[in-house]
Design a protein around this motif. Structure first.
Motif, short mmCIF file in Angstrom:
data_model
loop_
_atom_site.label_atom_id
_atom_site.label_comp_id
_atom_site.label_asym_id
_atom_site.label_seq_id
_atom_site.Cartn_x
_atom_site.Cartn_y
_atom_site.Cartn_z
N MET A 48 34.59 10.57 123.93
CA MET A 48 34.30 10.65 122.49
C MET A 48 34.19 12.10 122.06
SD MET A 48 30.30 9.40 122.50
CE MET A 48 30.17 9.44 120.73
N VAL A 49 34.20 12.31 120.76
CA VAL A 49 34.00 13.65 120.19
C VAL A 49 32.51 13.82 119.95
CG1 VAL A 49 34.54 15.22 118.29
CG2 VAL A 49 36.23 13.53 119.04
N VAL A 50 31.91 14.83 120.59
CA VAL A 50 30.48 15.10 120.47
C VAL A 50 30.29 16.37 119.65
CG1 VAL A 50 28.32 15.53 121.68
CG2 VAL A 50 30.04 14.01 122.70
N LEU A 51 29.59 16.23 118.54
CA LEU A 51 29.34 17.36 117.65
C LEU A 51 27.91 17.87 117.84
CD1 LEU A 51 30.81 15.87 114.34
CD2 LEU A 51 32.02 17.12 116.13
N THR A 52 27.74 19.17 117.67
CA THR A 52 26.41 19.77 117.63
C THR A 52 26.18 20.20 116.19
OG1 THR A 52 26.57 20.55 119.90
CG2 THR A 52 24.90 21.57 118.50
N VAL A 53 25.12 19.68 115.57
CA VAL A 53 24.86 19.91 114.15
C VAL A 53 23.54 20.69 114.01
CG1 VAL A 53 24.44 18.80 111.92
CG2 VAL A 53 26.03 17.76 113.56
N SER A 54 23.58 21.67 113.15
CA SER A 54 22.42 22.56 112.97
C SER A 54 21.30 21.86 112.19
CB SER A 54 22.85 23.81 112.20
OG SER A 54 21.72 24.59 111.85
N THR A 55 20.08 22.15 112.62
CA THR A 55 18.91 21.70 111.86
C THR A 55 18.26 22.87 111.12
OG1 THR A 55 17.49 21.99 113.80
CG2 THR A 55 18.44 19.80 113.43
N GLY A 56 18.96 24.05 111.15
CA GLY A 56 18.41 25.23 110.49
C GLY A 56 17.54 26.05 111.46
N PRO A 57 16.91 27.09 110.96
CA PRO A 57 16.07 27.96 111.80
C PRO A 57 14.96 27.19 112.49
CG PRO A 57 16.51 28.98 109.69
CD PRO A 57 16.99 27.59 109.58
N ASP A 113 41.31 7.05 118.94
CA ASP A 113 42.24 8.10 119.32
C ASP A 113 41.66 8.95 120.44
OD1 ASP A 113 44.06 7.28 117.43
OD2 ASP A 113 43.33 8.64 115.88
N ASP A 114 42.55 9.66 121.15
CA ASP A 114 42.15 10.53 122.25
C ASP A 114 41.27 11.65 121.69
OD1 ASP A 114 41.91 12.32 124.33
OD2 ASP A 114 44.05 12.38 124.80
N PRO A 115 40.02 11.79 122.16
CA PRO A 115 39.12 12.80 121.58
C PRO A 115 39.60 14.23 121.77
CG PRO A 115 38.19 11.86 123.58
CD PRO A 115 39.37 11.02 123.23
N SER A 116 40.45 14.46 122.79
CA SER A 116 40.95 15.81 123.02
C SER A 116 41.92 16.26 121.94
CB SER A 116 41.62 15.91 124.39
OG SER A 116 42.80 15.10 124.44
N THR A 117 42.42 15.33 121.14
CA THR A 117 43.36 15.66 120.06
C THR A 117 42.67 15.81 118.71
OG1 THR A 117 43.85 13.34 119.52
CG2 THR A 117 45.16 14.36 121.28
N ALA A 118 41.35 15.69 118.68
CA ALA A 118 40.62 15.72 117.41
C ALA A 118 40.70 17.10 116.76
CB ALA A 118 39.17 15.33 117.64
N PRO A 119 40.90 17.16 115.45
CA PRO A 119 40.91 18.45 114.75
C PRO A 119 39.51 19.06 114.74
CG PRO A 119 40.94 16.66 113.17
CD PRO A 119 41.10 16.03 114.52
N SER A 120 39.45 20.36 114.60
CA SER A 120 38.15 21.05 114.58
C SER A 120 37.43 20.77 113.26
CB SER A 120 38.34 22.55 114.75
OG SER A 120 37.10 23.21 114.59
N VAL A 121 36.15 20.44 113.37
CA VAL A 121 35.32 20.23 112.18
C VAL A 121 34.18 21.24 112.14
CG1 VAL A 121 35.90 17.79 111.99
CG2 VAL A 121 33.94 18.49 113.40
N VAL A 122 34.26 22.27 112.97
CA VAL A 122 33.22 23.31 112.99
C VAL A 122 33.15 23.96 111.61
CG1 VAL A 122 32.54 25.54 113.97
CG2 VAL A 122 33.47 23.74 115.45
#
Length: 403
Positions: free
Chosen positions: A392-401, A343-352
Motif C-alpha cells: 500500500m501507499v503509506v503517507l506521513t502527514v504533519s501535525t505541525g510543530p 493499483d501497484d503502490p510503486s506506481t503511485a504519483p507523488s502527493v508530497v
C-alpha cells in the motif's frame, strides 16, 4: 439422524418422490451416514441404493457441479471477483444450443463470486469455455468423482450422472483443505481370534493447494450467507459456517444440495427413483440438508474455516475481462464483493506537499493509509513524505510543530 431428516422430508413431499443422503468425515473419508432411499426392497426403481447408484446409476447433479468449474478456474489463476457475462439467454455450439438462467433471468455482468451465489448458467458456461471442459472433468475426478464425465461445456451444468456418495466425497476434499480421501465404509475387520484381517488403507492425496481450496470455500459460503444465495438461511441451527452449492437438473427432475463444514461434508438428493419425472419447481433440498446438519452438529462448538492466503490470481483472463468491461466497473464490483483490485503502490504519483484531502483524490485506485508526526517546517495536515510499503501507499502527514 439422517433417517430422521429423511423422514421429515418425505412427509413434505408427494409419495412418488424419494430422498438420499451421504455424510462424510473430511479428515479421513469415513462415511458417517448413508440413506439410500425409503426402502431398498420396495423402491420404484427396484433394488437400488440411491446414495451409491448400486443396482442402478447416478443422477444429473445440475448446478451442484459448478463447484468443479469454480475450483478449476481458481486453480488456473482466475480471480472470483473478475466480471463474467451472465446475461440470458445465450447459444453455444454449431447447433446453437440454447442456454438460459433459471427462469431466463438476466443477471447482467457480475463477478464470478456473485454468479455462483445466484447459480448463473450462462456465466458458468462462459467460465468453463475459458477454463476448458476437459480440465474441469479431470479435476473433478482428482477430487473424488468416479463416474464417467463428458468433457463438454454443459458439464458445468451437471449433465453427467454422479452419485451422492461421490459428491459428498469430492466436496470433502474442499473441506479438508485440498486433501482427497477415498470413501471408507469398512474401517477394520477382526476375526474370531481377535486378529485384524483387514484395515482400510490411508488413501489421502493432496490434489489442491490450501489457498485454492480456501478460496473456493470463501466463494461457496456466499450460497448460504448472502441474500441472493440459493441456499440463503439454510445453514445449521447452531450457527456453524458452511459452504456448498445447490443444483437442479433439467425439468426439475433432480434436486441437490451439497455442502460442508470444516468437520462434515453432506450431499442430499431428492427426486423420483424410477427416472426422469418432473417435480415441482419450488422443491429443493435446503430443508433436508439443514435438518440433518443441524442434528449432526448439535452440541458441537462452532468451528471456523481455516484462514488461507489468497491464491496467485495471475490468469490473463482477469485483465482481459477488466479491459472488456472497464476498470471502474470492476472496482465497483470488487467493492460489492468486499474486495478491491488496487493499483501497484510503486506506481503511485507523488502527493508530497498536498493536503490529506487532496492526496486522497490523487491516490484514488490505490490502497493507501497514513501516519502522523510533528514537523517544525511543514504545516499541519500536509503530506511530508510517502512510500510503498506492505502492498500500500503509506503517507506521513504533519501535525505541525511539536511544541
Amino acid at each position: 439422524e439422517a433417517e430422521a431428516a429423511r423422514d421429515a422430508q418425505l412427509a413434505r413431499m408427494s409419495s412418488d418422490l424419494d430422498a438420499a443422503l451421504v455424510a462424510v468425515d473430511p479428515s479421513n473419508g469415513h462415511v458417517l451416514a448413508m440413506v439410500g432411499g425409503k426402502d431398498y426392497n420396495s423402491t420404484q426403481a427396484g433394488q437400488v441404493n440411491l446414495a451409491t447408484g448400486s443396482g442402478g446409476s447416478g443422477r444429473q447433479a445440475g448446478s451442484a457441479f459448478k463447484t468443479f468449474t469454480l475450483t478449476a478456474a481458481i486453480k488456473a489463476g482466475i480471480d472470483p471477483s473478475t466480471l463474467i457475462d451472465c446475461t440470458s439467454p445465450m447459444t453455444i455450439g454449431t447447433d446453437n444450443t440454447r442456454i438460459e438462467n433459471f427462469g431466463n433471468i438476466d443477471y447482467g455482468i457480475r463477478s464470478i463470486r456473485r454468479a455462483t451465489a445466484v447459480s448463473s448458467n450462462t456465466g458458468y458456461i462462459r467460465l468453463i469455455q475459458e477454463v476448458g471442459a476437459q480440465n474441469v472433468a479431470d479435476l473433478a475426478h482428482e477430487m473424488g468423482i468416479t463416474s464417467d464425465l463428458s468433457a463438454v461445456p454443459t458439464l458445468t451444468l451437471g449433465t453427467s450422472s454422479v452419485t451422492p456418495l461421490e459428491m459428498a466425497s469430492a466436496y470433502a476434499t474442499l473441506a479438508s483443505g485440498g486433501v482427497r480421501h477415498d470413501a471408507v465404509v469398512v474401517t477394520r475387520i477382526v476375526n474370531s481370534a481377535g486378529e485384524t484381517v483387514y484395515e482400510a488403507p490411508d488413501s489421502s492425496t493432496r490434489v489442491l493447494e490450501e489457498d485454492v481450496a480456501g478460496a473456493v470455500t470463501d466463494v461457496l459460503r456466499t450460497v448460504f450467507e448472502t441474500s441472493e444465495g440459493t441456499a440463503y438461511g439454510a445453514g445449521p441451527s447452531n450457527g456453524q459456517p458452511v459452504a456448498g452449492k445447490t443444483g437442479t437438473s433439467d425439468n426439475f427432475v433432480d434436486h441437490w444440495l451439497v455442502g460442508y463444514s470444516p468437520t462434515l461434508s453432506c450431499a442430499t438428493w431428492i427426486g423420483n427413483p424410477a427416472g426422469s419425472i418432473e417435480t415441482p419447481a419450488s422443491l429443493d433440498c435446503n430443508a433436508l440438508w439443514q435438518n440433518f446438519m443441524s442434528r449432526a452438529l448439535a452440541g458441537t462448538a462452532v468451528q471456523q474455516f481455516p484462514t488461507a492466503q489468497k491464491p496467485a490470481y495471475n490468469s490473463d483472463f482477469n485483465q482481459r475481462q477488466k479491459a472488456r468491461y472497464g476498470k471502474e466497473r470492476q472496482q465497483e464490483t470488487d467493492e460489492e464483493d468486499g474486495e478491491r483490485d488496487y493499483d501497484d503502490p510503486s506506481t503511485a504519483p507523488s502527493v508530497v506537499g498536498q493536503t490529506l484531502a487532496q492526496a486522497a483524490q490523487t491516490l484514488a485506485g490505490y490502497e493507501a493509509g497514513y501516519v502522523e508526526e510533528p514537523s517544525d517546517t511543514v504545516a499541519a495536515g500536509i503530506v511530508i513524505s510517502q512510500e510503498a510499503r506492505d502492498g500500500m501507499v503509506v503517507l506521513t502527514v504533519s501535525t505541525g510543530p511539536s511544541s
